[in-house]
Design an enzyme around this catalytic site. Structure first.
Site, PDB file in Angstrom:
ATOM      1  N   SER A 139      13.022  18.094  29.806  1.00 17.92           N
ATOM      2  CA  SER A 139      11.691  18.197  29.126  1.00 17.92           C
ATOM      3  C   SER A 139      10.951  19.467  29.333  1.00 17.92           C
ATOM      4  O   SER A 139      11.624  20.419  30.277  1.00 17.92           O
ATOM      5  CB  SER A 139      10.885  16.943  29.790  1.00 17.92           C
ATOM      6  OG  SER A 139       9.415  17.145  29.777  1.00 17.92           O
ATOM      7  N   TYR A 152       7.928  13.318  37.872  1.00 21.90           N
ATOM      8  CA  TYR A 152       8.538  13.446  36.637  1.00 21.90           C
ATOM      9  C   TYR A 152       8.875  15.001  36.675  1.00 21.90           C
ATOM     10  O   TYR A 152      10.035  15.460  36.256  1.00 21.90           O
ATOM     11  CB  TYR A 152       7.470  13.089  35.574  1.00 21.90           C
ATOM     12  CG  TYR A 152       8.378  13.145  34.254  1.00 21.90           C
ATOM     13  CD1 TYR A 152       8.870  11.986  33.656  1.00 21.90           C
ATOM     14  CD2 TYR A 152       8.011  14.206  33.477  1.00 21.90           C
ATOM     15  CE1 TYR A 152       9.378  12.121  32.180  1.00 21.90           C
ATOM     16  CE2 TYR A 152       8.642  14.330  31.986  1.00 21.90           C
ATOM     17  CZ  TYR A 152       9.210  13.417  31.538  1.00 21.90           C
ATOM     18  OH  TYR A 152       9.804  13.592  30.501  1.00 21.90           O
TER      19      TYR A 152
HETATM   20  P1  NAD Z   1      11.666   5.621  25.877  1.00 24.48           P
HETATM   21  O1  NAD Z   1      10.913   4.921  26.777  1.00 24.48           O
HETATM   22  O2  NAD Z   1      11.436   5.541  24.360  1.00 24.48           O
HETATM   23  O3  NAD Z   1      13.200   5.357  26.131  1.00 24.48           O
HETATM   24  C1  NAD Z   1      13.648   5.403  27.498  1.00 24.48           C
HETATM   25  C2  NAD Z   1      14.894   4.769  27.609  1.00 24.48           C
HETATM   26  O4  NAD Z   1      15.491   4.685  28.978  1.00 24.48           O
HETATM   27  C3  NAD Z   1      15.012   3.264  27.087  1.00 24.48           C
HETATM   28  O5  NAD Z   1      16.061   2.777  26.439  1.00 24.48           O
HETATM   29  C4  NAD Z   1      15.114   2.432  28.326  1.00 24.48           C
HETATM   30  O6  NAD Z   1      15.623   1.243  28.309  1.00 24.48           O
HETATM   31  C5  NAD Z   1      15.720   3.261  29.243  1.00 24.48           C
HETATM   32  N1  NAD Z   1      15.776   3.017  30.823  1.00 24.48           N
HETATM   33  C6  NAD Z   1      14.553   3.070  31.346  1.00 24.48           C
HETATM   34  N2  NAD Z   1      14.914   2.554  32.704  1.00 24.48           N
HETATM   35  C7  NAD Z   1      16.223   2.281  32.560  1.00 24.48           C
HETATM   36  C8  NAD Z   1      17.137   1.966  33.654  1.00 24.48           C
HETATM   37  N3  NAD Z   1      16.926   1.702  34.888  1.00 24.48           N
HETATM   38  N4  NAD Z   1      18.386   1.684  33.384  1.00 24.48           N
HETATM   39  C9  NAD Z   1      18.759   2.010  32.064  1.00 24.48           C
HETATM   40  N5  NAD Z   1      18.235   2.496  30.986  1.00 24.48           N
HETATM   41  C10 NAD Z   1      16.943   2.632  31.442  1.00 24.48           C
HETATM   42  O7  NAD Z   1      11.623   7.239  26.199  1.00 24.48           O
HETATM   43  P2  NAD Z   1      12.062   8.287  25.307  1.00 24.48           P
HETATM   44  O8  NAD Z   1      10.704   9.021  25.095  1.00 24.48           O
HETATM   45  O9  NAD Z   1      12.771   8.164  24.537  1.00 24.48           O
HETATM   46  O10 NAD Z   1      12.463   9.338  26.672  1.00 24.48           O
HETATM   47  C11 NAD Z   1      13.821   9.629  26.784  1.00 24.48           C
HETATM   48  C12 NAD Z   1      14.051  10.813  27.910  1.00 24.48           C
HETATM   49  O11 NAD Z   1      13.366  12.066  27.008  1.00 24.48           O
HETATM   50  C13 NAD Z   1      13.484  10.486  28.907  1.00 24.48           C
HETATM   51  O12 NAD Z   1      14.542  11.259  29.926  1.00 24.48           O
HETATM   52  C14 NAD Z   1      11.986  11.463  28.827  1.00 24.48           C
HETATM   53  O13 NAD Z   1      11.761  11.930  30.201  1.00 24.48           O
HETATM   54  C15 NAD Z   1      12.561  12.564  27.794  1.00 24.48           C
HETATM   55  N6  NAD Z   1      11.629  13.232  27.152  1.00 24.48           N
HETATM   56  C16 NAD Z   1      10.665  12.264  26.331  1.00 24.48           C
HETATM   57  C17 NAD Z   1       9.548  13.164  25.966  1.00 24.48           C
HETATM   58  C18 NAD Z   1       8.615  12.466  24.814  1.00 24.48           C
HETATM   59  O14 NAD Z   1       7.494  12.964  24.751  1.00 24.48           O
HETATM   60  N7  NAD Z   1       9.010  11.270  24.555  1.00 24.48           N
HETATM   61  C19 NAD Z   1       9.538  14.648  26.226  1.00 24.48           C
HETATM   62  C20 NAD Z   1      10.515  15.275  26.825  1.00 24.48           C
HETATM   63  C21 NAD Z   1      11.358  14.378  27.533  1.00 24.48           C
END
Ligand code: NAD
Length: 257
Positions: A139, A152
């Site tokens: 991130s 985080y």
């Molecule tokens: P999201 O909530 O859409 O997806 C998260 C995924 O993680 C889901 O499939 C969920 O089922 C899974 N998950 C959560 N807990 C779990 C567990 N205990 N076991 C197995 N799976 C589990 O979120 P996203 O926005 O797609 O985020 C994905 C990654 O990208 C994360 O690491 C997040 O920190 C990172 N990220 C997101 C953003 C953003 O703006 N959305 C920005 C920077 C980084």
């Protein structure tokens, strides 16, 4: 044809990456939480996109033995693992003095330790095959901080340290390790964060989008899931063989400020 494991690929960024690799004809191992019938529908939809197989493994990122089993299941089924994408993540936004210790533990476990367990299990397979691509979804918060996101930000900074270390360990074995550092991407995770930030900062959700989230990104636009998937596809390719140990920002200029 490659074989790729993407943690947390039932939603958001992970799902977008899974779609891109499925479209390219690769074998995809889906993982993440969700309702069984919805996950099966996603699996079947992705399988219909390309020539590879798409399977689902329900490893909980809080359970190291389940993560190891996911890697072993993949090796048995497909003969190896070429690409791993530690992506699963959760968020909690609260002042540090009110931050629940159990939320800290869960975020460190899911956002950081699960990547260690995944890499630890897959590294011997990749070294043996003299090829591997480790693509962690970190991130912008792996590079800089924002208030109220102590766990985080700590976990994402940790991911960058982990990636640099395994990049050095894999360098002579054809195994690269990199971190993608997205800014704000429109996914269910951010939708939840908008609501939590509104509460923490006593603002409306619209104010949070305009005055906190998009204010951070000079382009004033959310990053798209497909843009992150394209970067992951590139990092998995032979052309990216000399990119390792890097943190690649895709954040609309956020961290340039
Ligand atoms: P999201 O909530 O859409 O997806 C998260 C995924 O993680 C889901 O499939 C969920 O089922 C899974 N998950 C959560 N807990 C779990 C567990 N205990 N076991 C197995 N799976 C589990 O979120 P996203 O926005 O797609 O985020 C994905 C990654 O990208 C994360 O690491 C997040 O920190 C990172 N990220 C997101 C953003 C953003 O703006 N959305 C920005 C920077 C980084």
């Amino acid at each position: 044809m490659k074989t790729i494991i993407i943690t947390g690929s039932t939603s958001g960024i992970g799902l977008g990456i899974a779609e891109s690799f499925a479209l390219a004809g690769d074998n995809v191992v889906l993982n993440g939480l969700g309702k069984a019938d919805e996950i099966e529908a996603t699996r079947a939809r992705l399988a219909a996109l390309g020539a590879g197989e798409v399977i689902y493994h329900g490893a909980n990122m809080l359970k190291p033995d389940e993560i190891a089993d996911m890697v072993e299941t993949t090796r048995t089924r497909f003969g190896g693992v070429d690409v791993i994408v530690p992506n699963a993540g959760i968020q909690h936004v609260e002042k540090i003095e009110d931050f629940p210790p159990e939320k800290w533990d869960a975020i460190i476990a899911i956002n950081l330790s699960s990547a260690f367990h995944l890499i630890r299990a897959a590294m011997p397979i990749m070294k043996d095959r003299k090829f591997g691509r480790i693509i962690a979804i970190a991130s912008a918060h792996g590079l800089i901080a924002s208030p109220y996101k102590s766990a985080y930000v700590a976990a994402k900074h940790g991911i960058l340290g982990l990636i640099k270390t395994v990049a050095l360990e894999g360098a002579e074995f054809g195994v690269t390790a990199n971190a993608i550092c997205p800014g704000y991407v429109e996914t269910p995770l951010v939708a939840g964060q908008i609501a939590d930030t509104a509460k923490a900062r006593n603002m409306s959700e619209e104010q949070v989008i305009n005055e906190v989230i998009l204010k951070a990104q000079p382009t004033k636009q959310f990053v798209q899931v497909g843009q992150i998937a394209s970067l992951a596809m590139y990092l998995a390719s032979d052309q990216a063989a000399q990119i390792t140990g890097a943190a690649l920002s895709i954040d609309g200029g956020w961290t340039a400020q």
